[in-house]
Design a protein around this motif. Sequence first.
Motif, short mmCIF file in Angstrom:
data_model
loop_
_atom_site.label_atom_id
_atom_site.label_comp_id
_atom_site.label_asym_id
_atom_site.label_seq_id
_atom_site.Cartn_x
_atom_site.Cartn_y
_atom_site.Cartn_z
N ARG A 1 0.85 -1.20 0.00
CA ARG A 1 0.00 0.00 0.00
C ARG A 1 0.88 1.25 0.00
O ARG A 1 1.82 1.35 0.80
CB ARG A 1 -0.85 -0.03 1.27
N ALA A 2 0.58 2.20 -0.86
CA ALA A 2 1.39 3.43 -0.94
C ALA A 2 1.09 4.36 0.22
O ALA A 2 -0.06 4.71 0.47
CB ALA A 2 1.11 4.15 -2.26
N VAL A 3 2.16 4.74 0.94
CA VAL A 3 2.12 5.85 1.89
C VAL A 3 3.05 6.90 1.30
O VAL A 3 4.20 6.58 0.95
CB VAL A 3 2.60 5.40 3.28
N ARG B 1 2.53 1.34 8.39
CA ARG B 1 2.23 0.07 9.09
C ARG B 1 2.65 -1.09 8.19
O ARG B 1 3.08 -0.89 7.05
CB ARG B 1 0.75 0.00 9.45
N ALA B 2 2.50 -2.30 8.74
CA ALA B 2 2.97 -3.49 8.02
C ALA B 2 2.32 -3.58 6.64
O ALA B 2 1.11 -3.37 6.51
CB ALA B 2 2.66 -4.73 8.84
N GLY B 3 3.13 -3.90 5.66
CA GLY B 3 2.62 -4.09 4.30
C GLY B 3 2.63 -2.83 3.46
O GLY B 3 2.25 -2.86 2.29
N ASP B 4 3.10 -1.72 4.02
CA ASP B 4 3.15 -0.47 3.26
C ASP B 4 4.44 -0.37 2.44
O ASP B 4 5.46 -1.01 2.76
CB ASP B 4 3.09 0.74 4.19
N ARG C 1 8.45 -1.29 11.61
CA ARG C 1 7.01 -1.16 11.46
C ARG C 1 6.45 -2.10 10.40
O ARG C 1 5.26 -2.04 10.07
CB ARG C 1 6.64 0.29 11.09
N GLY C 2 7.30 -2.92 9.81
CA GLY C 2 6.84 -3.88 8.81
C GLY C 2 6.69 -3.31 7.41
O GLY C 2 6.04 -3.93 6.55
N VAL C 3 7.29 -2.13 7.16
CA VAL C 3 7.22 -1.54 5.82
C VAL C 3 8.11 -2.34 4.86
O VAL C 3 9.21 -2.77 5.21
CB VAL C 3 7.65 -0.05 5.87
N LEU C 4 7.60 -2.53 3.64
CA LEU C 4 8.25 -3.47 2.71
C LEU C 4 9.42 -2.86 1.96
O LEU C 4 10.35 -3.59 1.56
CB LEU C 4 7.22 -3.96 1.68
N GLY C 5 9.39 -1.54 1.72
CA GLY C 5 10.47 -0.95 0.94
C GLY C 5 10.18 0.51 0.64
O GLY C 5 9.16 1.07 1.08
N LEU C 6 11.09 1.12 -0.14
CA LEU C 6 11.00 2.55 -0.48
C LEU C 6 11.05 2.73 -1.98
O LEU C 6 11.88 2.11 -2.66
CB LEU C 6 12.19 3.30 0.13
#
Length: 230
Positions: free
Chosen positions: A55-57, A77-80, A106-111
């Motif tokens: 999910r895009a933040v 959050r996780a999955g972002d 926080r479980g963020v997947l990448g940038l």
Amino acid sequence: MTQHVVVRTTKGPAPADLAALAGFGVATAHEAAGRTGLVGPELRPIYPGSRIAGRAVTVLSHPGDNLMIHACIEQCRAGDVLVVATTSRSTDGMFGELFATQLRARGVLGLVTDAGVRDVAELTAMDFPVWSRAVHAQGTAKAVPGSVNVPVVVAGRLITPGDAVVADDDGVMCVPLADVPAVVAASAAREATEAGKRAQFAAGTLGLDLYDLRPTLERLGVVYLDEDDA
Ligand SMILES: O=C([O-])CC(=O)C(=O)O
Ligand SMILES: [Mg+2]
């Protein structure tokens, strides 16, 4: 005066749809989306072999300033997937392993960033995937406001908070939130078709025949010559 905002939002694709998109990858999802959604090819992974969908933040930062990345992290959050754009072109290294460490916690997947990153060796060692316009050690300030979770443009592509972002060795694409279920379904259909083609190609069939391209060559005036006649 421009208003700077931090928007709190939880909307995003279903986790099962994101997992499916990660499995399909950028090329398949892009084709399934009607050849839409790609971020420009100038954004490249800092190391090969990662494939994510999240999910895009979003962050819209002043160039050379990473204050708003700090402001964004507690919204993740996780999955972002964190998506960073700047208000004018900048390749400064506004992100590195200390930010990645906070995001990983926080479980963020990448940038995905339209600007520069640094600490590539550390980011690689911790297997935190990044797609960036540049690698540049240039340090940045924490002084100018910007916004979190507003629509941004990254290498020519509009990304809205809550969209699905898919990234792998082929690049980065965005699937608008409302389109995600249809793109997942079309990707699955495409993958099934490609599995059939792959089996035929492995057995020696030519694309020329499978796609019935010989009449097209003939219609376009392509002539076959033997070496001595050429
Ligand atoms: O702190 C910064 O400005 C960027 C950085 O190098 C890091 O996140 O490690
Ligand atoms: Mg650093």
